[in-house]
Design a protein around this motif. Structure first.
Motif, mmCIF file in Angstrom:
data_model
loop_
_atom_site.group_PDB
_atom_site.id
_atom_site.type_symbol
_atom_site.label_atom_id
_atom_site.label_comp_id
_atom_site.label_asym_id
_atom_site.label_seq_id
_atom_site.Cartn_x
_atom_site.Cartn_y
_atom_site.Cartn_z
ATOM 1 N N GLY A 41 0.808 -1.209 0.000
ATOM 2 C CA GLY A 41 0.000 0.000 0.000
ATOM 3 C C GLY A 41 0.843 1.261 0.000
ATOM 4 O O GLY A 41 2.046 1.234 0.266
ATOM 5 N N LEU A 42 0.199 2.370 -0.303
ATOM 6 C CA LEU A 42 0.876 3.659 -0.296
ATOM 7 C C LEU A 42 0.715 4.316 1.067
ATOM 8 O O LEU A 42 -0.313 4.182 1.721
ATOM 9 C CB LEU A 42 0.267 4.582 -1.352
ATOM 10 C CG LEU A 42 0.380 4.151 -2.813
ATOM 11 C CD1 LEU A 42 -0.378 5.114 -3.697
ATOM 12 C CD2 LEU A 42 1.822 4.077 -3.232
ATOM 13 N N SER A 43 1.743 5.057 1.469
ATOM 14 C CA SER A 43 1.629 5.824 2.709
ATOM 15 C C SER A 43 0.801 7.080 2.433
ATOM 16 O O SER A 43 0.473 7.391 1.288
ATOM 17 C CB SER A 43 3.020 6.212 3.209
ATOM 18 O OG SER A 43 3.601 7.156 2.331
ATOM 19 N N ILE A 44 0.472 7.810 3.487
ATOM 20 C CA ILE A 44 -0.319 9.030 3.327
ATOM 21 C C ILE A 44 0.439 10.059 2.494
ATOM 22 O O ILE A 44 -0.129 10.706 1.611
ATOM 23 C CB ILE A 44 -0.701 9.608 4.705
ATOM 24 C CG1 ILE A 44 -1.665 8.663 5.414
ATOM 25 C CG2 ILE A 44 -1.327 10.986 4.560
ATOM 26 C CD1 ILE A 44 -2.012 9.077 6.815
ATOM 27 N N GLY A 45 1.731 10.187 2.746
ATOM 28 C CA GLY A 45 2.542 11.133 1.984
ATOM 29 C C GLY A 45 2.611 10.777 0.507
ATOM 30 O O GLY A 45 2.513 11.643 -0.363
ATOM 31 N N GLU A 46 2.794 9.486 0.221
ATOM 32 C CA GLU A 46 2.834 9.046 -1.175
ATOM 33 C C GLU A 46 1.497 9.266 -1.867
ATOM 34 O O GLU A 46 1.452 9.687 -3.023
ATOM 35 C CB GLU A 46 3.222 7.574 -1.243
ATOM 36 C CG GLU A 46 4.652 7.291 -0.848
ATOM 37 C CD GLU A 46 4.945 5.810 -0.715
ATOM 38 O OE1 GLU A 46 6.121 5.445 -0.870
ATOM 39 O OE2 GLU A 46 4.006 5.027 -0.449
ATOM 40 N N THR A 47 0.415 8.991 -1.157
ATOM 41 C CA THR A 47 -0.914 9.179 -1.731
ATOM 42 C C THR A 47 -1.170 10.643 -2.038
ATOM 43 O O THR A 47 -1.644 10.989 -3.127
ATOM 44 C CB THR A 47 -1.990 8.646 -0.771
ATOM 45 O OG1 THR A 47 -1.725 7.271 -0.490
ATOM 46 C CG2 THR A 47 -3.373 8.784 -1.364
#
Length: 80
Positions: A41-47
C-alpha cells in the motif's frame, strides 16, 4: 406541457438509475480472485503526492509553458 415532459424525464432518469443500482453486483472487495497479487500500500505522503501535488505541479508546468510560449501581439495595459 413542459411540466409533463419534465416529470416524464425525471421518472425515466430515476427508473434507469434504480435499475442500474439493482442490476450491479456487490464489489466483493474482501474476496480475492485467482491470480490476485496486490502490491504494498501507499503511505499518506505518497498518496497525497501522487493524487494532489503531482497534478497541481503538472498543471502549473503547462500554464507556465503556455505563458512563456505565448507569442501573440496583445497590447499591454498602461497603468495610470
Amino acid at each position: 406541457m413542459d411540466k409533463k415532459n419534465a416529470l416524464r424525464a425525471g421518472a425515466v432518469s430515476a427508473g434507469t438509475t434504480l435499475m442500474m443500482l439493482l442490476m450491479t453486483s456487490p464489489a466483493l472487495a474482501l474476496t480475492r480472485d485467482d491470480g490476485d497479487d496486490p502490491g504494498p500500500g501507499l503511505s499518506i505522503g505518497e498518496t497525497l503526492g501522487l493524487y494532489v501535488v503531482l497534478p497541481i505541479v503538472i498543471f502549473l508546468v503547462i500554464v507556465g509553458l503556455v505563458m512563456v510560449l505565448d507569442k501573440s501581439d496583445r497590447p499591454q495595459k498602461k497603468q495610470a
